[in-house]
Design a protein around this motif. Structure first.
Motif, mmCIF file in Angstrom:
data_model
loop_
_atom_site.group_PDB
_atom_site.id
_atom_site.type_symbol
_atom_site.label_atom_id
_atom_site.label_comp_id
_atom_site.label_asym_id
_atom_site.label_seq_id
_atom_site.Cartn_x
_atom_site.Cartn_y
_atom_site.Cartn_z
ATOM 1 N N LEU A 231 0.831 -1.197 0.000
ATOM 2 C CA LEU A 231 0.000 0.000 0.000
ATOM 3 C C LEU A 231 0.871 1.254 0.000
ATOM 4 N N ARG A 232 1.938 1.211 0.770
ATOM 5 C CA ARG A 232 2.821 2.379 0.879
ATOM 6 C C ARG A 232 3.532 2.669 -0.440
ATOM 7 N N ARG A 233 3.817 1.624 -1.208
ATOM 8 C CA ARG A 233 4.587 1.791 -2.445
ATOM 9 C C ARG A 233 3.714 2.108 -3.656
ATOM 10 N N LEU A 234 2.451 2.416 -3.416
ATOM 11 C CA LEU A 234 1.543 2.764 -4.515
ATOM 12 C C LEU A 234 0.957 4.155 -4.268
ATOM 13 N N PRO A 235 1.800 5.182 -4.309
ATOM 14 C CA PRO A 235 1.309 6.522 -3.942
ATOM 15 C C PRO A 235 0.275 7.089 -4.899
ATOM 16 N N LEU A 236 0.250 6.648 -6.153
ATOM 17 C CA LEU A 236 -0.692 7.199 -7.122
ATOM 18 C C LEU A 236 -1.925 6.320 -7.306
ATOM 19 N N ALA A 237 -2.061 5.299 -6.472
ATOM 20 C CA ALA A 237 -3.270 4.475 -6.471
ATOM 21 C C ALA A 237 -3.868 4.525 -5.076
ATOM 22 N N ALA A 238 -5.169 4.738 -5.007
ATOM 23 C CA ALA A 238 -5.852 4.622 -3.723
ATOM 24 C C ALA A 238 -5.993 3.138 -3.421
ATOM 25 N N ALA A 239 -5.491 2.711 -2.284
ATOM 26 C CA ALA A 239 -5.487 1.288 -1.962
ATOM 27 C C ALA A 239 -5.918 1.088 -0.526
ATOM 28 N N LEU A 240 -6.777 0.102 -0.326
ATOM 29 C CA LEU A 240 -7.213 -0.229 1.025
ATOM 30 C C LEU A 240 -7.431 -1.735 1.134
ATOM 31 N N VAL A 241 -7.418 -2.234 2.359
ATOM 32 C CA VAL A 241 -7.618 -3.656 2.634
ATOM 33 C C VAL A 241 -8.872 -3.804 3.466
ATOM 34 N N THR A 242 -9.751 -4.713 3.046
ATOM 35 C CA THR A 242 -10.977 -4.960 3.803
ATOM 36 C C THR A 242 -10.982 -6.393 4.337
ATOM 37 N N SER A 243 -11.533 -6.531 5.534
ATOM 38 C CA SER A 243 -11.722 -7.867 6.104
ATOM 39 C C SER A 243 -12.966 -8.505 5.498
ATOM 40 N N ALA A 244 -13.245 -9.740 5.906
ATOM 41 C CA ALA A 244 -14.428 -10.434 5.399
ATOM 42 C C ALA A 244 -15.720 -9.792 5.878
ATOM 43 N N ALA A 245 -15.627 -8.901 6.864
ATOM 44 C CA ALA A 245 -16.799 -8.162 7.337
ATOM 45 C C ALA A 245 -16.875 -6.766 6.720
ATOM 46 N N TYR A 246 -16.042 -6.495 5.727
ATOM 47 C CA TYR A 246 -15.953 -5.194 5.060
ATOM 48 C C TYR A 246 -15.453 -4.087 5.980
ATOM 49 N N ASP A 247 -14.720 -4.454 7.031
ATOM 50 C CA ASP A 247 -14.009 -3.451 7.809
ATOM 51 C C ASP A 247 -12.735 -3.077 7.059
ATOM 52 N N VAL A 248 -12.469 -1.790 6.924
ATOM 53 C CA VAL A 248 -11.216 -1.337 6.327
ATOM 54 C C VAL A 248 -10.134 -1.457 7.399
ATOM 55 N N VAL A 249 -9.195 -2.384 7.194
ATOM 56 C CA VAL A 249 -8.182 -2.671 8.215
ATOM 57 C C VAL A 249 -6.829 -2.074 7.865
ATOM 58 N N ALA A 250 -6.676 -1.520 6.656
ATOM 59 C CA ALA A 250 -5.456 -0.807 6.271
ATOM 60 C C ALA A 250 -5.778 0.042 5.050
ATOM 61 N N PHE A 251 -5.088 1.151 4.921
ATOM 62 C CA PHE A 251 -5.299 2.015 3.756
ATOM 63 C C PHE A 251 -4.108 2.951 3.619
ATOM 64 N N ASN A 252 -3.924 3.470 2.405
ATOM 65 C CA ASN A 252 -2.843 4.421 2.195
ATOM 66 C C ASN A 252 -3.395 5.851 2.212
ATOM 67 N N PRO A 253 -2.522 6.854 2.217
ATOM 68 C CA PRO A 253 -2.994 8.240 2.338
ATOM 69 C C PRO A 253 -3.968 8.661 1.243
ATOM 70 N N LEU A 254 -3.762 8.187 0.011
ATOM 71 C CA LEU A 254 -4.659 8.596 -1.064
ATOM 72 C C LEU A 254 -6.062 8.022 -0.855
ATOM 73 N N ALA A 255 -6.168 6.803 -0.359
ATOM 74 C CA ALA A 255 -7.493 6.237 -0.069
ATOM 75 C C ALA A 255 -8.197 7.047 1.010
ATOM 76 N N GLN A 256 -7.459 7.474 2.014
ATOM 77 C CA GLN A 256 -8.060 8.296 3.062
ATOM 78 C C GLN A 256 -8.548 9.623 2.498
ATOM 79 N N ALA A 257 -7.739 10.233 1.618
ATOM 80 C CA ALA A 257 -8.128 11.513 1.030
ATOM 81 C C ALA A 257 -9.310 11.352 0.081
ATOM 82 N N LEU A 258 -9.400 10.204 -0.579
ATOM 83 C CA LEU A 258 -10.465 9.982 -1.545
ATOM 84 C C LEU A 258 -11.791 9.655 -0.856
#
Length: 266
Positions: A108-135
């Motif tokens: 996630l950290r190495r993809l600064p120009l892509a919004a990237a996030l990780v979801t659990s099986a319950a659709y909880d966002v458990v990790a995200f990069n700065p662009l995903a947060q801004a988006l």
């Protein structure tokens, strides 16, 4: 139960291991752990473990198999194989895993120009990069994508919204089957059902949808309408998904997301 194959698998894995720091033993003439060391690490009798390695033992219980998986330091795929050889169903954890592996976090950290996030099986966002947060905004305080979709009815997505609703319900239904003891999932499903007629209709419809490549429009409060691609990659051993949101190159949306990415880390 495949006794011979189980015995061979246990021997092979034992012989591949170095003695852990908790084991003290004299100079070794053969590689790997000794049988008594594995038995001690798994908290079982040496006689029982020897019989397993000699294909003479009874079918081990799930508790015994979990202890062996820990003692032999099995990877997730090897743990699945161990249970299959023993003819036992792999027990599911009580709740969907939330821990994100370091290599995924680094991705996630190495993809600064892509919004990237990780979801659990319950659709909880458990990790995200700065662009995903801004988006998306408020991923810290509103981390569940299904709750945002069905209960908040946020006007972020201007199309592709219905596709995601069907995909979300399909995934949550499958997750409920895998984690029948999860109070977290039961509470989430109860909230969605109580608060959304759309969710109730989709749940009753039994549709099956899989995530994949989709193109959708997002209405950002600062940047306006953005046309983006949404791609989902499963993390099988963690039962999680990585969601990548990217624009087509050389488009106004690409310029807008590039500006947002710079602002997010400034």
């Amino acid at each position: 139960m495949a006794r011979d194959e189980l015995a061979r698998f246990l021997r092979d894995r034992r012989e591949q291991l170095h003695a852990p720091s908790t084991v003290t033993a004299p100079q070794r003439r053969t590689p790997g752990l000794r049988r008594e060391e594995v038995a001690d690490l798994a908290n079982m009798s040496l006689d029982y473990y020897v019989r397993l390695e000699q294909a003479r033992g009874p079918r081990p219980s799930p508790q015994i198999l979990e202890a062996l998986a820990g003692a032999l330091r099995l990877e997730p795929a090897e743990r699945i194989h161990l249970f299959a050889l023993a003819g036992q169903n792999l027990p599911s954890p009580e709740n969907p895993p939330r821990e994100v592996t370091p290599h995924v976090t680094d991705l996630l950290r190495r993809l600064p120009l892509a919004a990237a996030l990780v979801t659990s099986a319950a659709y909880d966002v458990v990790a995200f990069n700065p662009l995903a947060q801004a988006l998306f905004g408020d991923l810290d305080t509103r981390p569940n994508l299904a709750r945002r979709r069905f209960l908040d009815r946020e006007q972020v997505l201007t199309d592709g919204h219905e596709d995601f609703a069907e995909i979300a319900v399909s995934r949550l239904r499958a997750s409920a089957d895998r984690y029948p003891r999860s109070q977290h999932l039961r509470d989430l499903l109860a909230q969605l059902s109580a608060g959304s007629a759309e969710f109730r209709d989709l749940w009753a419809g039994k549709q099956v949808r899989l995530p994949g490549h989709r193109t959708k429009s997002m209405l950002h409060p600062e940047l306006g309408l953005l046309r983006v691609n949404c791609d989902v990659i499963p993390i099988a051993d963690a039962d999680q998904q990585i969601v990548f949101i990217t624009p087509d190159p050389d488009t106004p949306s690409a310029d807008a997301l590039s500006w947002l990415a710079r602002a997010a880390v400034s």
